[in-house]
Design a protein around this motif. Sequence first.
Motif, short mmCIF file in Angstrom:
data_model
loop_
_atom_site.label_atom_id
_atom_site.label_comp_id
_atom_site.label_asym_id
_atom_site.label_seq_id
_atom_site.Cartn_x
_atom_site.Cartn_y
_atom_site.Cartn_z
N ILE A 23 0.83 -1.21 0.00
CA ILE A 23 0.00 0.00 0.00
C ILE A 23 0.86 1.26 0.00
CG2 ILE A 23 -1.71 1.33 1.30
CD1 ILE A 23 -2.76 -1.37 2.37
N LEU A 24 1.88 1.28 0.85
CA LEU A 24 2.73 2.47 0.96
C LEU A 24 3.54 2.71 -0.31
CD1 LEU A 24 3.99 2.12 4.64
CD2 LEU A 24 2.25 3.69 3.77
N ASP A 25 3.98 1.64 -0.96
CA ASP A 25 4.72 1.79 -2.23
C ASP A 25 3.82 2.39 -3.30
OD1 ASP A 25 7.01 0.77 -1.13
OD2 ASP A 25 6.86 -1.20 -2.07
N SER A 26 2.56 1.95 -3.32
CA SER A 26 1.60 2.49 -4.28
C SER A 26 1.34 3.97 -4.00
CB SER A 26 0.29 1.70 -4.20
OG SER A 26 -0.72 2.28 -5.00
N ALA A 28 -8.65 -1.63 2.66
CA ALA A 28 -7.50 -2.02 3.48
C ALA A 28 -7.01 -0.84 4.32
CB ALA A 28 -6.37 -2.52 2.59
N ILE A 29 -6.93 0.34 3.71
CA ILE A 29 -6.47 1.52 4.43
C ILE A 29 -7.43 1.87 5.56
CG2 ILE A 29 -6.06 4.01 4.23
CD1 ILE A 29 -5.07 3.48 1.37
N THR A 30 -8.72 1.81 5.27
CA THR A 30 -9.72 2.11 6.29
C THR A 30 -9.61 1.15 7.46
OG1 THR A 30 -11.25 2.98 4.61
CG2 THR A 30 -12.19 2.36 6.74
N ALA A 31 -9.45 -0.13 7.15
CA ALA A 31 -9.34 -1.14 8.20
C ALA A 31 -8.06 -0.96 9.01
CB ALA A 31 -9.37 -2.54 7.59
N LEU A 32 -6.96 -0.75 8.32
CA LEU A 32 -5.66 -0.63 9.00
C LEU A 32 -5.60 0.60 9.89
CD1 LEU A 32 -3.34 -1.73 6.07
CD2 LEU A 32 -3.50 -2.87 8.29
N THR A 33 -6.14 1.71 9.43
CA THR A 33 -6.07 2.94 10.22
C THR A 33 -6.96 2.88 11.45
OG1 THR A 33 -7.72 3.92 8.73
CG2 THR A 33 -5.42 4.47 8.33
N LYS A 47 0.39 6.66 10.94
CA LYS A 47 1.68 7.35 11.04
C LYS A 47 2.56 7.02 9.83
CE LYS A 47 5.68 8.15 14.03
NZ LYS A 47 6.62 8.13 12.89
N LEU A 48 2.56 5.76 9.41
CA LEU A 48 3.36 5.37 8.25
C LEU A 48 2.89 6.08 6.99
CD1 LEU A 48 3.70 1.53 8.92
CD2 LEU A 48 5.53 3.24 9.05
N CYS A 49 1.57 6.20 6.82
CA CYS A 49 1.02 6.92 5.67
C CYS A 49 1.41 8.39 5.72
CB CYS A 49 -0.50 6.79 5.65
SG CYS A 49 -1.12 5.23 5.03
N THR A 50 1.26 8.99 6.89
CA THR A 50 1.59 10.40 7.06
C THR A 50 3.06 10.66 6.76
OG1 THR A 50 -0.14 10.64 8.75
CG2 THR A 50 1.58 12.32 8.69
N ASP A 51 3.92 9.79 7.28
CA ASP A 51 5.36 9.94 7.05
C ASP A 51 5.71 9.77 5.58
OD1 ASP A 51 5.70 10.34 9.74
OD2 ASP A 51 6.49 8.33 10.16
N THR A 52 5.05 8.80 4.92
CA THR A 52 5.31 8.56 3.50
C THR A 52 4.92 9.77 2.66
OG1 THR A 52 4.99 6.16 3.72
CG2 THR A 52 4.71 7.10 1.51
N ILE A 53 3.75 10.32 2.93
CA ILE A 53 3.28 11.49 2.18
C ILE A 53 4.21 12.68 2.40
CG2 ILE A 53 1.42 13.20 2.01
CD1 ILE A 53 -0.54 10.88 2.63
N ALA A 104 -2.10 19.08 4.38
CA ALA A 104 -3.41 19.33 3.77
C ALA A 104 -3.88 18.12 2.97
CB ALA A 104 -3.33 20.56 2.86
N ILE A 105 -2.99 17.52 2.20
CA ILE A 105 -3.35 16.35 1.40
C ILE A 105 -3.67 15.17 2.30
CG2 ILE A 105 -2.54 14.67 -0.30
CD1 ILE A 105 -0.88 16.90 -1.57
N THR A 106 -2.86 14.98 3.34
CA THR A 106 -3.11 13.88 4.28
C THR A 106 -4.47 14.05 4.94
OG1 THR A 106 -0.73 13.69 4.74
CG2 THR A 106 -2.24 12.68 6.31
N GLY A 107 -4.76 15.26 5.37
CA GLY A 107 -6.05 15.53 6.00
C GLY A 107 -7.20 15.25 5.06
N PHE A 108 -7.05 15.65 3.80
CA PHE A 108 -8.10 15.42 2.81
C PHE A 108 -8.34 13.92 2.63
CE2 PHE A 108 -9.71 14.49 -1.37
CZ PHE A 108 -10.65 15.47 -1.61
N ILE A 109 -7.26 13.16 2.47
CA ILE A 109 -7.37 11.72 2.23
C ILE A 109 -8.15 11.02 3.34
CG2 ILE A 109 -6.06 9.56 2.18
CD1 ILE A 109 -3.87 11.09 0.64
#
Length: 209
Positions: free
Chosen positions: A75-78, A115-120, A129-135, A165-170
């Motif tokens: 997911i993070l690579d994508s 998957a993202i909804t479930a994982l978060t 946190k991993l998504c936020t750091d990646t972005i 801003a993008i992270t918050g939107f997502i």
Amino acid sequence: MIECPIRGTSMNKNDLRYQKTEDNLKAAYLSLINEKECYTITVKEICQRARCSRNTFYLHYDTKDELYHEVITTILDSLAAAFEPKAATLSQISQSHNRLYTDAIIDSIAKHKKAITALTSKDKGLFLKLCTDTIFEKCLTGSRSLTQDRFTSASYLYTSYLASAITGFIFAWLKQPDISDSQAKNLLYDIHKKTIDSCHRILQQKADN
């Protein structure tokens, strides 16, 4: 049930049967995450859901944690790929580039939405946190590339704002099931266009000074 090969048996990972079993294991794991906390999921439950034996599971993964990391890495690579700049320099960015950029982000999230909804919601904030750091890292790398050797402290602050801003939107979008993928694309594009136009003007002014 899928008959399991003996542990340690050599197997071609490009084999369609191997890939199908691996996909089934990932799907089973994600399905279970929708029902319970990540740390409570057992290998037995994963195998039952994937309709395979424990030996088959261990042919693919040494532990359930390895499966977890494989899922989130995919997911993070994508997500990271979606944040690649669509232009070479800041001055070359056009509205079509902005559209490609925001569409790629939404497509990446939509591909893994469940998957993202479930994982978060089920891993105590680790995946968020991993998504936020990646972005943040991809936005920072992209801004450095676009401004080349003129990246300043002000650039860093504006890039941080943009990433937030993008992270918050997502993650706000993921909580709004009535907003379709196409609607999300248009909304993010409109917001991003206004934000990025302002940021670009300021960053360009800073870079020129």
